[in-house]
Design a protein around this motif. Structure first.
Motif, PDB file in Angstrom:
ATOM      1  N   VAL A  22       0.866  -1.175   0.000  1.00 14.75           N
ATOM      2  CA  VAL A  22       0.000   0.000   0.000  1.00 14.75           C
ATOM      3  C   VAL A  22       0.901   1.222   0.000  1.00 14.75           C
ATOM      4  CG1 VAL A  22      -1.885   1.227   1.146  1.00 14.75           C
ATOM      5  CG2 VAL A  22      -1.731  -1.274   1.337  1.00 14.75           C
ATOM      6  N   THR A  23       0.901   1.983  -1.073  1.00 12.92           N
ATOM      7  CA  THR A  23       1.775   3.160  -1.122  1.00 12.92           C
ATOM      8  C   THR A  23       1.161   4.298  -0.315  1.00 12.92           C
ATOM      9  OG1 THR A  23       0.835   4.110  -3.161  1.00 12.92           O
ATOM     10  CG2 THR A  23       2.576   2.459  -3.407  1.00 12.92           C
ATOM     11  N   GLY A  24       2.027   5.112   0.257  1.00 17.24           N
ATOM     12  CA  GLY A  24       1.554   6.209   1.100  1.00 17.24           C
ATOM     13  C   GLY A  24       0.775   5.709   2.296  1.00 17.24           C
ATOM     14  N   SER A  25       1.263   4.611   2.908  1.00 19.87           N
ATOM     15  CA  SER A  25       0.479   3.959   3.961  1.00 19.87           C
ATOM     16  C   SER A  25       0.974   4.263   5.365  1.00 19.87           C
ATOM     17  CB  SER A  25       0.444   2.444   3.737  1.00 19.87           C
ATOM     18  OG  SER A  25       1.736   1.914   3.505  1.00 19.87           O
ATOM     19  N   GLY A  26       1.784   5.296   5.509  1.00 20.79           N
ATOM     20  CA  GLY A  26       2.226   5.680   6.838  1.00 20.79           C
ATOM     21  C   GLY A  26       1.186   6.413   7.641  1.00 20.79           C
ATOM     22  N   ARG A  27       0.199   6.971   6.944  1.00 16.37           N
ATOM     23  CA  ARG A  27      -0.831   7.749   7.641  1.00 16.37           C
ATOM     24  C   ARG A  27      -2.091   7.800   6.776  1.00 16.37           C
ATOM     25  NH1 ARG A  27       3.022  11.769   6.157  1.00 16.37           N
ATOM     26  NH2 ARG A  27       3.688  11.967   8.330  1.00 16.37           N
TER      27      ARG A  27
ATOM     28  N   VAL B 250       3.173  -4.499   3.287  1.00 17.44           N
ATOM     29  CA  VAL B 250       4.346  -3.679   3.049  1.00 17.44           C
ATOM     30  C   VAL B 250       3.905  -2.219   3.171  1.00 17.44           C
ATOM     31  CG1 VAL B 250       6.211  -3.091   1.471  1.00 17.44           C
ATOM     32  CG2 VAL B 250       5.291  -5.426   1.508  1.00 17.44           C
ATOM     33  N   VAL B 251       4.277  -1.610   4.281  1.00 21.01           N
ATOM     34  CA  VAL B 251       3.986  -0.191   4.512  1.00 21.01           C
ATOM     35  C   VAL B 251       5.070   0.617   3.829  1.00 21.01           C
ATOM     36  CG1 VAL B 251       3.744   1.627   6.250  1.00 21.01           C
ATOM     37  CG2 VAL B 251       2.883  -0.674   6.727  1.00 21.01           C
ATOM     38  N   THR B 252       4.674   1.558   3.004  1.00 19.14           N
ATOM     39  CA  THR B 252       5.688   2.373   2.335  1.00 19.14           C
ATOM     40  C   THR B 252       5.286   3.835   2.320  1.00 19.14           C
ATOM     41  OG1 THR B 252       7.030   2.612   0.327  1.00 19.14           O
ATOM     42  CG2 THR B 252       4.744   1.956   0.023  1.00 19.14           C
ATOM     43  N   ASP B 253       6.285   4.674   2.474  1.00 22.55           N
ATOM     44  CA  ASP B 253       6.095   6.118   2.481  1.00 22.55           C
ATOM     45  C   ASP B 253       7.399   6.743   2.018  1.00 22.55           C
ATOM     46  OD1 ASP B 253       3.977   8.217   3.840  1.00 22.55           O
ATOM     47  OD2 ASP B 253       6.042   8.977   3.939  1.00 22.55           O
ATOM     48  N   ILE B 254       7.322   7.951   1.485  1.00 22.82           N
ATOM     49  CA  ILE B 254       8.536   8.628   1.048  1.00 22.82           C
ATOM     50  C   ILE B 254       9.434   8.968   2.234  1.00 22.82           C
ATOM     51  CG2 ILE B 254       7.564  10.966   1.132  1.00 22.82           C
ATOM     52  CD1 ILE B 254       9.112  11.534  -1.477  1.00 22.82           C
ATOM     53  N   ASP B 255       8.841   9.112   3.410  1.00 25.17           N
ATOM     54  CA  ASP B 255       9.587   9.425   4.619  1.00 25.17           C
ATOM     55  C   ASP B 255       9.855   8.134   5.394  1.00 25.17           C
ATOM     56  OD1 ASP B 255      10.479  11.526   6.702  1.00 25.17           O
ATOM     57  OD2 ASP B 255       9.122  10.218   7.827  1.00 25.17           O
ATOM     58  N   ALA B 256      11.115   7.843   5.634  1.00 27.35           N
ATOM     59  CA  ALA B 256      11.487   6.586   6.282  1.00 27.35           C
ATOM     60  C   ALA B 256      10.894   6.467   7.682  1.00 27.35           C
ATOM     61  CB  ALA B 256      13.012   6.469   6.339  1.00 27.35           C
ATOM     62  N   ASP B 257      10.899   7.550   8.450  1.00 29.50           N
ATOM     63  CA  ASP B 257      10.359   7.497   9.809  1.00 29.50           C
ATOM     64  C   ASP B 257       8.862   7.195   9.799  1.00 29.50           C
ATOM     65  OD1 ASP B 257      12.849   8.029  10.845  1.00 29.50           O
ATOM     66  OD2 ASP B 257      12.471  10.178  11.132  1.00 29.50           O
TER      67      ASP B 257
ATOM     68  N   THR C 149       8.391   3.520   8.968  1.00 31.79           N
ATOM     69  CA  THR C 149       8.763   2.708  10.129  1.00 31.79           C
ATOM     70  C   THR C 149       7.683   2.756  11.199  1.00 31.79           C
ATOM     71  OG1 THR C 149      11.120   3.035   9.709  1.00 31.79           O
ATOM     72  CG2 THR C 149      10.483   2.395  11.942  1.00 31.79           C
ATOM     73  N   ALA C 150       7.147   3.951  11.442  1.00 24.59           N
ATOM     74  CA  ALA C 150       6.109   4.106  12.465  1.00 24.59           C
ATOM     75  C   ALA C 150       4.831   3.379  12.063  1.00 24.59           C
ATOM     76  CB  ALA C 150       5.827   5.587  12.704  1.00 24.59           C
ATOM     77  N   GLY C 151       4.469   3.464  10.789  1.00 21.80           N
ATOM     78  CA  GLY C 151       3.270   2.771  10.321  1.00 21.80           C
ATOM     79  C   GLY C 151       3.405   1.270  10.449  1.00 21.80           C
ATOM     80  N   CYS C 152       4.575   0.762  10.113  1.00 22.89           N
ATOM     81  CA  CYS C 152       4.849  -0.662  10.256  1.00 22.89           C
ATOM     82  C   CYS C 152       4.791  -1.076  11.719  1.00 22.89           C
ATOM     83  CB  CYS C 152       6.212  -0.975   9.666  1.00 22.89           C
ATOM     84  SG  CYS C 152       6.790  -2.659   9.956  1.00 22.89           S
ATOM     85  N   ALA C 153       5.414  -0.295  12.587  1.00 28.76           N
ATOM     86  CA  ALA C 153       5.446  -0.621  14.013  1.00 28.76           C
ATOM     87  C   ALA C 153       4.045  -0.651  14.609  1.00 28.76           C
ATOM     88  CB  ALA C 153       6.318   0.386  14.757  1.00 28.76           C
ATOM     89  N   ALA C 154       3.184   0.243  14.164  1.00 29.55           N
ATOM     90  CA  ALA C 154       1.806   0.273  14.676  1.00 29.55           C
ATOM     91  C   ALA C 154       1.071  -1.016  14.339  1.00 29.55           C
ATOM     92  CB  ALA C 154       1.067   1.480  14.099  1.00 29.55           C
TER      93      ALA C 154
ATOM     94  N   GLN D 259       2.595  -3.979  13.672  1.00 25.43           N
ATOM     95  CA  GLN D 259       3.260  -5.067  14.380  1.00 25.43           C
ATOM     96  C   GLN D 259       2.850  -5.114  15.854  1.00 25.43           C
ATOM     97  OE1 GLN D 259       7.354  -4.170  13.509  1.00 25.43           O
ATOM     98  NE2 GLN D 259       7.408  -5.532  11.723  1.00 25.43           N
ATOM     99  N   ARG D 260       2.649  -3.944  16.466  1.00 24.04           N
ATOM    100  CA  ARG D 260       2.226  -3.916  17.873  1.00 24.04           C
ATOM    101  C   ARG D 260       0.888  -4.621  18.066  1.00 24.04           C
ATOM    102  NH1 ARG D 260       4.332   1.381  17.855  1.00 24.04           N
ATOM    103  NH2 ARG D 260       2.259   2.254  17.445  1.00 24.04           N
ATOM    104  N   ASP D 261       0.055  -4.608  17.043  1.00 22.03           N
ATOM    105  CA  ASP D 261      -1.254  -5.247  17.136  1.00 22.03           C
ATOM    106  C   ASP D 261      -1.245  -6.670  16.597  1.00 22.03           C
ATOM    107  OD1 ASP D 261      -2.401  -3.020  18.332  1.00 22.03           O
ATOM    108  OD2 ASP D 261      -2.950  -2.108  16.420  1.00 22.03           O
ATOM    109  N   GLY D 262      -0.069  -7.200  16.388  1.00 22.27           N
ATOM    110  CA  GLY D 262       0.059  -8.594  16.026  1.00 22.27           C
ATOM    111  C   GLY D 262      -0.002  -8.897  14.550  1.00 22.27           C
ATOM    112  N   PHE D 263       0.047  -7.875  13.706  1.00 27.64           N
ATOM    113  CA  PHE D 263      -0.025  -8.089  12.268  1.00 27.64           C
ATOM    114  C   PHE D 263       1.379  -8.254  11.681  1.00 27.64           C
ATOM    115  CE2 PHE D 263      -3.901  -5.341  12.969  1.00 27.64           C
ATOM    116  CZ  PHE D 263      -4.808  -6.395  12.880  1.00 27.64           C
ATOM    117  N   SER D 264       1.446  -8.921  10.542  1.00 27.46           N
ATOM    118  CA  SER D 264       2.712  -9.142   9.852  1.00 27.46           C
ATOM    119  C   SER D 264       2.955  -7.987   8.881  1.00 27.46           C
ATOM    120  CB  SER D 264       2.669 -10.473   9.097  1.00 27.46           C
ATOM    121  OG  SER D 264       3.874 -10.698   8.403  1.00 27.46           O
TER     122      SER D 264
END
Length: 250
Positions: free
Chosen positions: A12-17, A35-42, A45-50, A52-57
């Motif tokens: 999903v592109t632009g999936s950080g927010r 696969v969370v992707t955004d032009i901004d690395a942070d 990373t934050a979108g992915c971590a959110a 993963q915290r809820d148990g998703f791959s």
């Protein structure tokens, strides 16, 4: 309803927010690996971590979808992590509004390239993988603005272009069992929208013009995207789904 997305791999592109993040979460809730992707690395990373915290791959990958090398890296990262790609949601995009006489060439290029070139590069990269497995879903995020909005010549043109792009790909890729559909959101209440100048005035105007009588939420678009990405939508391609609360004209 079981959508048949268990263990499918979705970019999903632009999936950080915003809409992208909600779509990633909706697909993850159906069992997809994201696969969370955004032009901004942070942000990626934050979108992915959110998730993963809820148990998703999920993995997070920074990528500028207007750059072929970044898109190739994105594809390689997805395949390395999860083995394939089954779903692509081309969501990356933004608005830079101005009347045509005040719109800079840079703002035209930035909006059109991110929306249209980004969808082109990502789709081009993912199609060989989808064709090889004879299964794929591409969901392109357009906008009600494809009908035209004053002060949004760049954004309206780009989002209208997505409709033609999707229609062409649907015809081209059907033989490989790859469906291509478009969602045209209405006014969706994201954090970015809430930070707009004169937000309350814009909100009141939008609600007054919307038969359903409220603004859309990111989950409204995410639910539509999850359906179009699913086994249940396997005989739907080349369609445009307006998720606007019934609002079409400006």
């Amino acid at each position: 309803m079981q959508l048949g997305l268990q263990d499918k791999v979705a970019i999903v592109t632009g999936s950080g927010r915003g809409i992208g993040a909600a779509t990633a979460r909706a697909l993850a809730a159906e069992g997809a690996r994201i696969v969370v992707t955004d032009i901004d690395a942070d942000t990626a990373t934050a979108g992915c971590a959110a998730l993963q915290r809820d148990g998703f791959s999920a993995i997070g990958v920074a990528a500028d979808v207007t750059k072929a090398a970044d898109v190739e890296h994105l594809m390689q990262a997805a395949v390395a992590a999860f083995g394939s790609v089954h779903v692509l949601v081309n969501n990356a995009g933004f608005a830079r509004d101005a009347r045509i006489t005040r719109m800079s060439e840079a703002d035209w290029d930035a909006v059109v390239d991110t929306v249209l070139k980004g969808a082109f590069l990502c789709s081009k990269a993912v199609v060989p993988v989808m064709a090889a497995q004879h299964w794929g879903r591409i969901v392109n995020i357009s906008s009600r603005a494809h009908l035209g909005n004053p002060g949004q010549a760049n954004y309206s043109a780009a989002k209208a272009g997505i409709l033609g792009f999707s229609a062409a790909l649907a015809l081209e890729l059907g033989r490989d069992q790859i469906t291509v559909n478009t969602i045209a959101p209405g006014f969706i209440e994201t954090d970015g929208v809430r930070n707009l100048p004169h937000y309350q005035k814009i909100k009141d105007n939008a609600i007054a013009r919307t038969p359903i009588g409220r603004l859309g939420a990111p989950c409204d678009i995410a639910s539509a995207a999850a359906f179009l990405a699913s086994e249940a939508a396997g005989y739907i391609t080349g369609a445009v789904l307006h998720v606007t609360g019934g609002r079409y004209a400006t």
